[in-house]
Design an enzyme around this catalytic site. Structure first.
Site, PDB file in Angstrom:
ATOM      1  N   CYS A   1      -3.591 -13.386 -44.669  1.00 48.09           N
ATOM      2  CA  CYS A   1      -4.699 -14.221 -44.206  1.00 48.09           C
ATOM      3  C   CYS A   1      -5.487 -14.789 -45.385  1.00 48.09           C
ATOM      4  O   CYS A   1      -6.215 -15.761 -45.243  1.00 48.09           O
ATOM      5  CB  CYS A   1      -5.610 -13.408 -43.290  1.00 48.09           C
ATOM      6  SG  CYS A   1      -6.136 -11.863 -44.036  1.00 48.09           S
TER       7      CYS A   1
ATOM      8  N   ASN B   1       1.115  -8.923 -40.124  1.00 51.35           N
ATOM      9  CA  ASN B   1       1.403  -9.372 -41.491  1.00 51.35           C
ATOM     10  C   ASN B   1       1.265  -8.267 -42.539  1.00 51.35           C
ATOM     11  O   ASN B   1       2.056  -8.189 -43.472  1.00 51.35           O
ATOM     12  CB  ASN B   1       0.549 -10.595 -41.849  1.00 51.35           C
ATOM     13  CG  ASN B   1      -0.918 -10.301 -41.855  1.00 51.35           C
ATOM     14  OD1 ASN B   1      -1.398  -9.499 -41.056  1.00 51.35           O
ATOM     15  ND2 ASN B   1      -1.644 -10.915 -42.750  1.00 51.35           N
TER      16      ASN B   1
ATOM     17  N   GLY C   1      -6.543 -10.733 -36.165  1.00 49.71           N
ATOM     18  CA  GLY C   1      -5.429 -11.527 -35.649  1.00 49.71           C
ATOM     19  C   GLY C   1      -5.822 -12.987 -35.612  1.00 49.71           C
ATOM     20  O   GLY C   1      -6.742 -13.412 -36.325  1.00 49.71           O
TER      21      GLY C   1
ATOM     22  N   GLU D   1     -11.801 -10.356 -37.034  1.00 46.35           N
ATOM     23  CA  GLU D   1     -11.290 -10.882 -38.310  1.00 46.35           C
ATOM     24  C   GLU D   1     -10.173 -11.838 -37.946  1.00 46.35           C
ATOM     25  O   GLU D   1      -9.107 -11.404 -37.501  1.00 46.35           O
ATOM     26  CB  GLU D   1     -10.722  -9.738 -39.168  1.00 46.35           C
ATOM     27  CG  GLU D   1     -11.689  -8.610 -39.457  1.00 46.35           C
ATOM     28  CD  GLU D   1     -12.645  -8.945 -40.580  1.00 46.35           C
ATOM     29  OE1 GLU D   1     -12.428  -9.939 -41.270  1.00 46.35           O
ATOM     30  OE2 GLU D   1     -13.629  -8.209 -40.744  1.00 46.35           O
TER      31      GLU D   1
ATOM     32  N   THR E   1      -7.195 -16.723 -34.350  1.00 43.96           N
ATOM     33  CA  THR E   1      -8.477 -17.172 -33.785  1.00 43.96           C
ATOM     34  C   THR E   1      -8.384 -17.331 -32.265  1.00 43.96           C
ATOM     35  O   THR E   1      -9.311 -16.946 -31.538  1.00 43.96           O
ATOM     36  CB  THR E   1      -8.903 -18.489 -34.473  1.00 43.96           C
ATOM     37  OG1 THR E   1      -9.110 -18.186 -35.864  1.00 43.96           O
ATOM     38  CG2 THR E   1     -10.188 -19.050 -33.901  1.00 43.96           C
ATOM     39  N   ALA E   2      -7.250 -17.835 -31.757  1.00 47.83           N
ATOM     40  CA  ALA E   2      -7.115 -18.029 -30.304  1.00 47.83           C
ATOM     41  C   ALA E   2      -7.156 -16.674 -29.585  1.00 47.83           C
ATOM     42  O   ALA E   2      -7.811 -16.529 -28.540  1.00 47.83           O
ATOM     43  CB  ALA E   2      -5.816 -18.760 -30.002  1.00 47.83           C
ATOM     44  N   THR E   3      -6.484 -15.669 -30.143  1.00 48.36           N
ATOM     45  CA  THR E   3      -6.492 -14.334 -29.512  1.00 48.36           C
ATOM     46  C   THR E   3      -7.899 -13.747 -29.562  1.00 48.36           C
ATOM     47  O   THR E   3      -8.370 -13.141 -28.591  1.00 48.36           O
ATOM     48  CB  THR E   3      -5.509 -13.377 -30.233  1.00 48.36           C
ATOM     49  OG1 THR E   3      -4.275 -14.055 -30.446  1.00 48.36           O
ATOM     50  CG2 THR E   3      -5.263 -12.127 -29.426  1.00 48.36           C
TER      51      THR E   3
ATOM     52  N   GLU F   1     -16.326  -6.241 -42.114  1.00 44.89           N
ATOM     53  CA  GLU F   1     -15.843  -4.867 -42.215  1.00 44.89           C
ATOM     54  C   GLU F   1     -15.850  -4.493 -43.695  1.00 44.89           C
ATOM     55  O   GLU F   1     -16.345  -5.242 -44.522  1.00 44.89           O
ATOM     56  CB  GLU F   1     -14.458  -4.757 -41.570  1.00 44.89           C
ATOM     57  CG  GLU F   1     -14.515  -5.075 -40.075  1.00 44.89           C
ATOM     58  CD  GLU F   1     -13.234  -4.792 -39.302  1.00 44.89           C
ATOM     59  OE1 GLU F   1     -12.236  -4.395 -39.906  1.00 44.89           O
ATOM     60  OE2 GLU F   1     -13.254  -4.980 -38.072  1.00 44.89           O
TER      61      GLU F   1
HETATM   62  P1  NDP Z   1      -2.239 -12.386 -32.914  1.00 44.09           P
HETATM   63  O1  NDP Z   1      -3.611 -12.851 -32.644  1.00 44.09           O
HETATM   64  O2  NDP Z   1      -1.114 -13.011 -32.183  1.00 44.09           O
HETATM   65  O3  NDP Z   1      -2.104 -10.826 -32.650  1.00 44.09           O
HETATM   66  C1  NDP Z   1      -2.958  -9.860 -33.226  1.00 44.09           C
HETATM   67  C2  NDP Z   1      -2.961  -8.627 -32.344  1.00 44.09           C
HETATM   68  O4  NDP Z   1      -3.567  -8.941 -31.104  1.00 44.09           O
HETATM   69  C3  NDP Z   1      -1.565  -8.121 -32.007  1.00 44.09           C
HETATM   70  O5  NDP Z   1      -1.589  -6.717 -31.949  1.00 44.09           O
HETATM   71  C4  NDP Z   1      -1.338  -8.746 -30.660  1.00 44.09           C
HETATM   72  O6  NDP Z   1      -0.376  -8.071 -29.902  1.00 44.09           O
HETATM   73  C5  NDP Z   1      -2.710  -8.605 -30.035  1.00 44.09           C
HETATM   74  N1  NDP Z   1      -2.934  -9.491 -28.906  1.00 44.09           N
HETATM   75  C6  NDP Z   1      -2.254 -10.618 -28.563  1.00 44.09           C
HETATM   76  N2  NDP Z   1      -2.761 -11.137 -27.417  1.00 44.09           N
HETATM   77  C7  NDP Z   1      -3.780 -10.327 -27.029  1.00 44.09           C
HETATM   78  C8  NDP Z   1      -4.696 -10.327 -25.931  1.00 44.09           C
HETATM   79  N3  NDP Z   1      -4.669 -11.273 -24.996  1.00 44.09           N
HETATM   80  N4  NDP Z   1      -5.614  -9.335 -25.867  1.00 44.09           N
HETATM   81  C9  NDP Z   1      -5.683  -8.385 -26.815  1.00 44.09           C
HETATM   82  N5  NDP Z   1      -4.815  -8.312 -27.855  1.00 44.09           N
HETATM   83  C10 NDP Z   1      -3.889  -9.282 -27.977  1.00 44.09           C
HETATM   84  O7  NDP Z   1      -2.052 -12.507 -34.488  1.00 44.09           O
HETATM   85  P2  NDP Z   1      -0.734 -12.273 -35.301  1.00 44.09           P
HETATM   86  O8  NDP Z   1      -0.219 -10.893 -35.049  1.00 44.09           O
HETATM   87  O9  NDP Z   1       0.162 -13.439 -35.068  1.00 44.09           O
HETATM   88  O10 NDP Z   1      -1.288 -12.276 -36.807  1.00 44.09           O
HETATM   89  C11 NDP Z   1      -1.499 -13.428 -37.537  1.00 44.09           C
HETATM   90  C12 NDP Z   1      -2.938 -13.879 -37.482  1.00 44.09           C
HETATM   91  O11 NDP Z   1      -3.788 -12.859 -37.963  1.00 44.09           O
HETATM   92  C13 NDP Z   1      -3.204 -15.069 -38.366  1.00 44.09           C
HETATM   93  O12 NDP Z   1      -4.013 -15.996 -37.665  1.00 44.09           O
HETATM   94  C14 NDP Z   1      -3.972 -14.495 -39.533  1.00 44.09           C
HETATM   95  O13 NDP Z   1      -4.820 -15.401 -40.191  1.00 44.09           O
HETATM   96  C15 NDP Z   1      -4.736 -13.418 -38.863  1.00 44.09           C
HETATM   97  N6  NDP Z   1      -5.170 -12.432 -39.843  1.00 44.09           N
HETATM   98  C16 NDP Z   1      -6.506 -12.368 -40.170  1.00 44.09           C
HETATM   99  C17 NDP Z   1      -6.943 -11.479 -41.122  1.00 44.09           C
HETATM  100  C18 NDP Z   1      -8.389 -11.372 -41.463  1.00 44.09           C
HETATM  101  O14 NDP Z   1      -8.747 -10.420 -42.122  1.00 44.09           O
HETATM  102  N7  NDP Z   1      -9.234 -12.282 -41.058  1.00 44.09           N
HETATM  103  C19 NDP Z   1      -6.005 -10.592 -41.830  1.00 44.09           C
HETATM  104  C20 NDP Z   1      -4.641 -10.728 -41.396  1.00 44.09           C
HETATM  105  C21 NDP Z   1      -4.258 -11.620 -40.436  1.00 44.09           C
HETATM  106  P3  NDP Z   1       1.141  -8.643 -29.854  1.00 44.09           P
HETATM  107  O15 NDP Z   1       1.653  -8.608 -31.228  1.00 44.09           O
HETATM  108  O16 NDP Z   1       1.786  -7.725 -28.963  1.00 44.09           O
HETATM  109  O17 NDP Z   1       1.030 -10.043 -29.311  1.00 44.09           O
END
Ligand code: NDP
Length: 479
Positions: free
Chosen positions: A282, A150, A226, A248, A228-230, A460
């Protein structure tokens, strides 16, 4: 066609298996570049390079390390327009937003930690007449940074900058959906002569690259932003290996509006906090609670302003660009359907937007405002992460606190009131790691950043990041 490369051991190289993934321009729905579909072997190569570089980087004088990091900041700044265009192309965000916010903030991240590391001190604890303890803060070694799509370079640099500044060697994985500015960053690192292996950028899928990062025994800490599930998946692999984790995660942020606020300022900011970056920040407020006495006035004014937002080609002067990917676009539209099934009334938006010309196949969704939903329905509980907000009236502080705190998330909250006492009371009781009063997205890089509940683990920002990326060792001397 552009072929991006991994940045490993100071060089741009192809993925070892020579496999690539398509990278789509979401405003047109067309493939514009190919990115490495790296796997565990590429991560292992990067880790080997990082381990080779670890000793020298950790023991380099901090001023010299700071100079490299400042040089990276300058290198991005020099190419600001190119970086902003790449970010907008990759992500679908309006070019003016990438130019004004994303890239300058990435520059600030590097600059901030280049400076911070020169101001760092550590504690000592004196034991009267017996001895003294001092805290030695040393880099962890090889650490990883995984970031989402994002705010691609902004969040990537938010992690990489403190990790490098504190003397760690880094394996970094950008989202495979938005890898372009991470690739440009590797070019900058080469230009400024960053020593080989200090930063390694491995492109590819979470399930392959991210998974190996979680499992690799030589990576001792992971900073992840990223979903919460990841985060849960990463923690389930990395926690039993006793890796240090900073997570985060997602949010479902409340925006609480009291009748005594500055109405005009609140409306202007609430349009932004709802729809900036297509609602894919986010920190966006997606549940808007309004004190009943101003609810109708709010509704009419807000809907009118949202209808006036310009949606279109991110390269032009628009407020709303494209949704980042087809998958995400479909997810958002499916949530609008859920909201309708739950009895919500769509006040504006609620549909995909088909543009003409070059962007005819892009992923655009009209900014959407929904009312008439229960505070605890799925639409109000689950993260949609798009240009969709709900609005709802409330009568008392107690009632709105119940609504605000009802989700499993606790990232950010915005409160609008000119009653000082109430502002403090609400700040204390709303369950969020970040509280904004009469503002939104006003950031100070020195402050702790992170979420409560399922929005994250750890903080952070500022010294919190410096502490995360270092090991504290207590040295006790008796005399
Ligand atoms: P994801 O959780 O799908 O992906 C985040 C990163 O993790 C990507 O680089 C992704 O790679 C990687 N990833 C995916 N699966 C795995 C795995 N099994 N093991 C290790 N790494 C993995 O999030 P999104 O990219 O869809 O981003 C949106 C989310 O991020 C929203 O939930 C948002 O709220 C959150 N977010 C939180 C913030 C905060 O500060 N708390 C700030 C910004 C966003 P790939 O893209 O290749 O799948």
């Amino acid at each position: 066609m552009i072929y991006l490369k991994n940045y490993i051991n100071g060089e741009l190289i192809e993925p070892l298996k020579k496999q690539y993934l398509e990278n789509v321009d979401p405003s047109k729905g067309t493939v514009f570049s190919m990115i490495p579909d790296s796997d565990a072997s590429d991560v292992q190569l990067a880790v080997a390079a990082a381990k080779d570089a670890e000793h020298d980087w950790a023991n380099m004088h901090y001023e010299k390390r700071a100079q490299y990091i400042e040089a990276i900041a300058k290198g991005i700044e020099r190419r600001l327009d190119e970086f902003a265009k790449a970010e907008s192309l990759d992500n679908g965000k309006p070019l003016k937003l990438a130019t004004r916010v994303d890239i300058p903030r990435a520059v600030s991240n590097f600059r901030f930690f280049a400076t911070a590391i020169q101001q760092q001190s550590s504690e000592s604890h004196y034991m009267e007449g017996i001895g003294i303890n001092y805290t030695l803060r040393r880099p962890i070694g090889v650490v990883a940074c995984i970031s989402p799509w994002n705010l691609p370079l902004y969040l990537f640099s938010w992690k990489i900058a403190p990790a490098l500044a504190t003397g760690n060697c880094v394996i970094a994985k950008p989202s495979e959906v938005t890898p372009y500015t991470a690739y440009l960053l590797s070019e900058v690192c080469i230009e400024v002569g960053l020593p080989k292996g200090v930063l390694n950028i491995v492109h590819g899928l979470g399930q392959k690259v991210g998974d190996e990062i979680s499992r690799n025994k030589d990576i001792k800490a992971i900073s992840f932003t990223g979903g919460t599930a990841t985060g849960k998946t990463i923690a389930s692999i990395a926690a039993p290996m006793f890796k240090k984790l900073s997570l985060e995660l997602g949010g479902k942020n409340p925006n609480i509006i009291f009748a005594d606020c500055d109405f005009d300022e609140m409306i202007k900011t609430t349009v932004r906090s709802s729809f900036e970056n297509q609602g894919q920040i986010c920190l966006c407020g997606s549940r808007i609670f309004v004190e009943r006495s101003i609810y109708d006035k709010f509704k009419n004014t807000f809907v009118e302003k949202v209808k006036a937002l310009k949606i279109g080609d991110p390269n032009t002067d628009v407020n709303i660009g494209a949704i980042v990917s087809k998958n995400h676009y479909e997810k958002i539209l499916s949530y609008i359907e859920i909201a309708k099934q739950e009895g919500g009334t769509i006040l504006t938006g609620g549909h995909a937007v088909k543009l003409e010309g070059e962007c005819a196949n892009g992923y655009f969704i009209a900014p959407t405002v929904i009312e008439g939903l229960a505070y605890d329905c799925r639409t109000n509980m689950e993260e949609i992460f798009g240009p969709v907000v709900t609005i709802m009236p409330f009568d008392t502080e107690e009632e709105v606190l119940k609504y605000a705190n009802a989700t499993e998330y606790g990232l950010a909250a915005t409160i609008w009131t000119n009653n000082l006492t109430r502002a403090h009371r609400m700040a204390e009781n709303v369950q969020s790691g970040i509280i904004w009063i009469n503002t939104w997205l006003l950031r100070d890089l020195r402050t702790p950043f992170g979420g409560m509940k399922n929005s994250g683990v750890g903080r952070e920002g500022g010294w919190e990041a410096v502490r995360f990326f270092t090991e504290a060792k207590n040295v006790c001397i008796k005399y």
